[in-house]
Enzyme design. Structure first.
Site, PDB file in Angstrom:
ATOM      1  N   ARG A   8      11.931   2.102   3.683  1.00  0.00           N
ATOM      2  CA  ARG A   8      11.249   1.525   4.836  1.00  0.00           C
ATOM      3  C   ARG A   8      12.160   0.445   5.399  1.00  0.00           C
ATOM      4  O   ARG A   8      12.699  -0.367   4.659  1.00  0.00           O
ATOM      5  CB  ARG A   8       9.901   0.929   4.444  1.00  0.00           C
ATOM      6  N   HIS A  55       6.820   7.670  10.851  1.00  0.00           N
ATOM      7  CA  HIS A  55       6.197   7.432   9.554  1.00  0.00           C
ATOM      8  C   HIS A  55       5.656   8.808   9.150  1.00  0.00           C
ATOM      9  O   HIS A  55       4.450   9.053   9.193  1.00  0.00           O
ATOM     10  CB  HIS A  55       5.077   6.395   9.704  1.00  0.00           C
ATOM     11  N   ARG A  96       0.822  -1.214   0.000  1.00  0.00           N
ATOM     12  CA  ARG A  96       0.000   0.000   0.000  1.00  0.00           C
ATOM     13  C   ARG A  96       0.850   1.254   0.000  1.00  0.00           C
ATOM     14  O   ARG A  96       0.660   2.142  -0.832  1.00  0.00           O
ATOM     15  CB  ARG A  96      -0.912   0.010   1.230  1.00  0.00           C
ATOM     16  N   THR A  97       1.773   1.350   0.945  1.00  0.00           N
ATOM     17  CA  THR A  97       2.576   2.563   1.045  1.00  0.00           C
ATOM     18  C   THR A  97       3.486   2.716  -0.178  1.00  0.00           C
ATOM     19  O   THR A  97       3.650   3.808  -0.717  1.00  0.00           O
ATOM     20  CB  THR A  97       3.403   2.545   2.347  1.00  0.00           C
ATOM     21  N   LYS A 104      22.098  -4.161   6.982  1.00  0.00           N
ATOM     22  CA  LYS A 104      22.389  -3.112   7.953  1.00  0.00           C
ATOM     23  C   LYS A 104      23.877  -2.829   7.948  1.00  0.00           C
ATOM     24  O   LYS A 104      24.656  -3.536   7.322  1.00  0.00           O
ATOM     25  CB  LYS A 104      21.927  -3.531   9.347  1.00  0.00           C
TER      26      LYS A 104
END
Lengths: 308, 308, 308
Positions: free
Chosen positions: B108, B138, B58-59, B86
């Site tokens: 994200r 966010h 969705r995002t 990372k």
């Protein structure tokens, strides 16, 4: 003038003139970008498809950006990566894609020779560009490495270039050797442990070394290859620390090379395995320039095979 | 005028003026869309890359649509989602992408603080936009929630807003609190079971409530958070029915709020767990308006960080 | 003139005039492409979203190419393919996507009827195009098959068409039957083993045959269906060799058809199971033309539902 390429599956046997034309075009695109040009429309209305049977986000993204910056549409055809598509099944996929009126297919496949098979079986005018096949060829990597070296050391006929690491399994090494020898580089030195060196009848160019200290002596550029960690167990390689001690590039070893020796790596790097962090990030590192040149070289190749 | 943002990693410490500028721009884009404008070209030739280490269709889609509607190219860089990229590996990915001449990276990551680390390690002019990091921030969700509230209740300094649910693990809650307090909302009430409330020294704003009936009394807007079902077992939460009885939003409870209280949720909703279906689909629900505003807010943010 | 379609979920009950309008438009697009038109901009600024709950790289790519060649933007919304999204969850996804101001949603779902449920639940002006639902409908496949037949045999009212294989589970067969009977094809013959034939009250058109030699006699076109290999064990089908002997299309059998009988298959083909390689690749094969027509038919459908 050497004829325009319709496909690019390997640099083997490409005339020097063709390679130089591609590098010159990539350089012109780099200059245009430096002066603010973000996007051209020379490939507007053309469609390029990424057909990756091996995952490679970096290379796929580089091709995708290259195609879009020339105005082409890009479609990612996501083959299930477990699929071992080959033979008839592979050619049926090819013909299906051709029937959709694509202009170019960019293919990566773990089987050496697949891109040439696609060229042989293609029925339409689609162009095939090899984004890496088995251990055989990665022609755009060979070109971008040559471009990076030429940019800093234009006097290629005086250069000594070392390629170090798992040469046996490396398509990068093979394409580098093809590009650099076509461009007349003075000396190519291949270095690695015996079990990672290619058979002499398969890779005939370049001198062979198993002592990295000796191989790097006076070198103008050193291309470190990525070590596939999963390979270390299977072919009884020494552990990572021992590998680094013998074939890793650190500051001490780099000091044996010629002053300003270019440090290169196709990425992604394994820090502390094939290259020390301070060398990867140091002033002589050209690793990120290689990435940048990758986009320009791929633009040049797409332009070569697709421009009318 | 507050300086133009080059990155957006959090709303914390953003001046009210900057937040209002972004909301005003989003509103102008919404108006233009309502009058038929489908696509602008203010970002033509710019490239935006989605770098999602956590899945979020969705995002990601919302950002992709926002970027395209401004004329930008969008590339999805599909990180293997099992990858825990990372440290050096993450920064090598960043630098590789920068070397490809991207204009913005939308990231994200499950690790709080990753977007700021990318900003610190960025070597080029690339803009970093946070699409959600850990439980920390966010920011575009905070902005779209603020926009949705402001649209219906412009007198923010008189408003009471309730945020209810798993606040402890919610980056949405943190960004909402930052946005709403910067805009001068009168009262922010945080509500949830004790084990899902954040530490007081970490989240200092807002009053705290464990009785939802009490918290919702007279509220002008209530933001329900998504309950991660997989969390219920691990931290000894009551079962779903018991959770809904205590912290679910149903009609009876909504009747305690101020008339016309806005019902909000970042989605996707768990019907019957944190919200009753008839409330989610009811006349007071703004949930789908939030989604629509999300695209406009993301257009505003991309325009802010990328426009010359 | 028959009214413009706003959605396309099935060919059932579509007037002949509508089907012909779509085929005529696809043909005009094919002609334009043959004369060098690569891209139109009739859908510039519109956004089309692929919502595939079943994987299908071929069909998704065909739709993606069709939309882009009309100038639309395309977004792939990657639903986790393990997800069995249905009911409220499915409609929430729909409403979320609608709130992002999409113009069309192209949906594939294993549950028959899902596209119509989306139409019923849609709240905005979004158009829904069915890319295959369960065993019920695959309308663009039906149209492209009809287009391929009409192109070679315009005298449809004199044609005999055979559909052979797993008709019971085939949405392709159902949409083919709808298209061909609407266009007035003289005779449709359905052929397959009893356990792969549909119930007579569900599929009422067409004559039924279990002897392929008899069914193909004098046929002008034969549409072979893909056999789902995984189905052979579960419903006690004979093994592949036995299946091919009874229901495979080979040269001997094709010779019983009318001269020049069109050989068709929706792909991907299983060579040696439902079709012999030399027939699939032979002079009468229209399989790749079907693929090419697929893009034009999808352009025609998108243009129909989206053009103002």
């Amino acid at each position: 003038m050497s004829p325009r390429l319709r496909h690019l599956t390997t640099l083997e046997n490409l005339p020097r003139e063709t390679i130089e034309r591609l590098l010159d075009r990539a350089e012109a695109l780099r200059d245009a970008c430096a002066h603010g040009t973000r996007k051209l429309d020379v490939l507007a209305g053309r469609t390029v498809l990424n057909l990756f049977f091996e995952p490679s986000t970096r290379t796929r993204t580089s091709f995708e950006l290259a195609a879009r910056r020339l105005g082409a549409d890009v479609v990612n055809f996501d083959i299930g990566l477990s699929s071992t598509s080959k033979g008839e099944e592979l050619f049926d996929t090819l013909h299906t894609l051709e029937a959709m009126h694509l202009d170019a297919i960019i293919v990566r496949h773990k089987q050496s020779g697949t891109p040439d098979e696609l060229v042989r079986h293609a029925m339409s005018g689609v162009s095939v560009i090899n984004a890496g096949d088995g251990n055989r060829a990665h022609p755009t990597q060979g070109l971008l490495d040559a471009l990076t070296i030429r940019q800093h050391r234009p006097d290629l006929e005086n250069l000594r270039v070392v390629i170090c690491g798992d040469i046996r399994h490396s398509r990068v090494a093979r394409s580098d050797i093809n590009a650099l020898s076509a461009l007349g580089v003075k000396e190519i030195r291949l270095c690695g442990p015996a079990e990672l060196m290619p058979d002499a009848d398969e890779v005939s160019k370049g001198s062979r070394h198993d002592d990295f200290d000796e191989a790097i002596e006076g070198a103008d550029a050193v291309i470190m290859l990525r070590l596939q960690k999963e390979r270390m167990a299977s072919i009884e390689l020494p552990d990572e620390a021992a590998y680094f001690a013998h074939y890793g590039l650190d500051r001490r070893r780099l000091a044996r090379a010629a002053p300003g020796c270019l440090v290169m790596h196709p990425g992604p790097i394994n820090r502390g395995i094939e290259i020390a962090s301070d060398v990867a990030d140091g002033a002589q590192s050209r690793i990120l320039e290689q990435v940048g040149n990758g986009v320009f070289v791929r633009m040049a190749v797409l332009n070569e095979v697709l421009a009318r």
